[in-house]
Design an enzyme around this catalytic site. Structure first.
Site, mmCIF file in Angstrom:
data_model
loop_
_atom_site.group_PDB
_atom_site.id
_atom_site.type_symbol
_atom_site.label_atom_id
_atom_site.label_comp_id
_atom_site.label_asym_id
_atom_site.label_seq_id
_atom_site.Cartn_x
_atom_site.Cartn_y
_atom_site.Cartn_z
ATOM 1 N N HIS A 82 41.317 51.974 41.845
ATOM 2 C CA HIS A 82 41.339 51.065 42.990
ATOM 3 C C HIS A 82 42.781 50.733 43.335
ATOM 4 O O HIS A 82 43.610 50.501 42.463
ATOM 5 C CB HIS A 82 40.597 49.765 42.686
ATOM 6 N N ASP A 161 30.601 39.030 47.316
ATOM 7 C CA ASP A 161 31.957 39.402 47.710
ATOM 8 C C ASP A 161 32.021 39.763 49.184
ATOM 9 O O ASP A 161 32.983 39.408 49.871
ATOM 10 C CB ASP A 161 32.458 40.585 46.871
ATOM 11 N N SER A 183 37.259 39.597 43.464
ATOM 12 C CA SER A 183 36.741 40.499 44.485
ATOM 13 C C SER A 183 36.839 41.954 44.034
ATOM 14 O O SER A 183 35.859 42.705 44.076
ATOM 15 C CB SER A 183 37.519 40.297 45.791
ATOM 16 N N LYS A 187 33.452 44.417 42.176
ATOM 17 C CA LYS A 187 33.002 45.695 42.753
ATOM 18 C C LYS A 187 33.201 46.840 41.777
ATOM 19 O O LYS A 187 32.359 47.737 41.668
ATOM 20 C CB LYS A 187 33.737 45.955 44.057
#
Length: 425
Positions: A82, A161, A183, A187
């Site tokens: 990410h 979220d 957040s 995920k």
């Protein structure tokens, strides 16, 4: 419990209990806690912060508000990555197939771009036919079959979220570490990977403006991942200038193809190979950066990318076609010297105005428009030499050039940059 009491408690800098956080999250998702109270709570967090335990509780309560992916049917250590956002960030397009080419499964969900930041899913959708929406079963089957899949985030994933981020976006509470960390990690945890690489960008084009802020966010997210048994490493990376040469959806696909063929700029190629080395290490596959680079040069990573595009409905002929725009405008250097600054946010916003990005989520994209830099920070340039090319379907005016040139800083000093500033594990 009452929401007003929890807002007041946090406003006064007190620590919420696990049950209070659970009540607040569940109430917000169910609609019993209204937007105006949740926005007040987010602002209280912005000013007063949260303890490590509170952030952990918030993250895991958010995970439980939606679907959780079970990737146990896929053999091996499943890895994910990410980025906290940037300009010209096409890393996932290269990194996912590169890691998968070593036999390490990559199951990745990505988001869309907004404002000056680009989204991986938008870039993939610039390929004719590419399907970003896939069922959990199809997602898992594809990773089992070819080792890699990059899809859009499921609407059923972490419902809290989705609601909270939209609220933060319009209440000036996006850039606060507890809410960013919860957040991102809610995920990533719900997506089911065993190991996670976090790219925490810092600088003019990132949410985190200082290395100290980036370090705090990175450490918070690493701790959250480890607390739930996920191998987690963060890298703090420079986002003071756009990443690579291209900004714009189709243009970034073409740059990704160059890099996947071993023909990209040395700086971004080396950076991606370093990230791949870290991701492979998370899966207990130890390779040198040079061994990783070989998979770019021998076509193995490119073949894996093509496999992914085809598996998700993409047209390989369209993948390799050139950009189709009305105008390509060359931007000449105004003086001789060395490029000292290319502010990422300014060029991200410039590309957005061309149609390459969204000012609001409902905006349509022009996939073909954007910028390709011929020079980057540290490169020498002669007066009149081309610094960049602007790809546009809009009207051409002298202002288009002058607006671009005012952001290009040239002096007589060489400035060196490190893509990876620090690694946190």
């Amino acid at each position: 419990m009452r929401a007003v009491d929890l807002i007041q408690k946090k406003r006064d800098g007190q620590e919420l209990t696990s049950s209070e956080i659970e009540w607040l999250v569940e109430g917000y998702v169910s609609g019993t806690v209204p937007d105006y109270q949740m926005s007040a709570f987010a602002m209280a967090v912005y000013f007063k912060g949260m303890t490590t335990r509170e952030i952990s509780d918030l993250t895991m309560k958010m995970v439980k508000t939606g679907q959780e992916f079970d990737l146990s049917a896929i053999d091996g250590v499943k890895v994910d990555k990410h980025s906290t956002g940037g300009v010209g960030d096409k890393v996932t397009l290269i990194l996912a197939p590169l890691v998968a080419s070593f036999g390490v499964p990559v199951a990745k969900m990505s988001g869309r771009g907004l404002g000056h930041t680009g989204g991986t899913i938008d870039k993939l959708e610039s390929i004719k036919g590419y399907q970003v929406e896939r069922s959990q079963e199809a997602f898992i089957n594809q990773v089992q079959d070819i080792g890699v899949s990059v899809i859009g985030q499921s609407d059923q994933l972490v419902k809290a979220d989705k609601l909270l981020y939209a609220l933060r976006d319009v209440t000036a509470t996006v850039d606060t570490i507890p809410l960013i960390a919860s957040s991102v990690m809610s995920k990533k945890i719900a997506a089911g990977a065993d190991a996670i690489l976090l790219d925490v960008t810092v600088g003019e084009g990132a949410f985190m403006k200082t290395v100290d802020e980036a370090r705090e966010l990175a450490q918070t997210m690493v701790d959250l991942g480890k607390a739930v048994g996920r191998k987690t490493v963060a890298v703090i990376t420079d986002m003071s200038q756009p990443l690579g040469r291209a900004i714009g959806n189709r243009l970034e696909i073409l740059e990704a193809l160059e890099i996947l063929q071993g023909q990209g700029r040395q700086d971004i190629t080396h950076f991606i190979c370093e990230l791949a080395q870290i991701m492979l290490g998370l899966a207990n596959v130890n390779k040198t950066v040079e061994e990783v680079r070989q998979h770019l040069e021998n076509g193995q990573a490119l073949a894996k990318f093509e496999d992914m595009v085809q598996a998700q409905g993409g047209d390989l002929k369209d993948l390799y076609r050139p950009v189709n725009v009305d105008h390509v405008v060359e931007i000449p250097a105004q003086e001789t010297g060395i490029i000292s600054a290319l502010p990422a946010m300014e060029f991200g916003l410039y590309a957005m105005r061309l149609g390459a990005g969204r000012a609001v989520k409902s905006d349509d994209l022009d996939y073909e428009t954007g910028i390709v830099f011929e020079k980057k920070i540290g490169d020498s340039v002669q007066k009149g030499e081309i610094v960049a090319k602007v790809y546009t379907n809009g009207k051409i005016s002298p202002q288009l050039v002058t607006d671009f040139q005012k952001y290009v800083k040239i002096n007589d000093r060489v400035k060196s940059l490190r893509e990876i500033i620090e690694i946190i594990s």
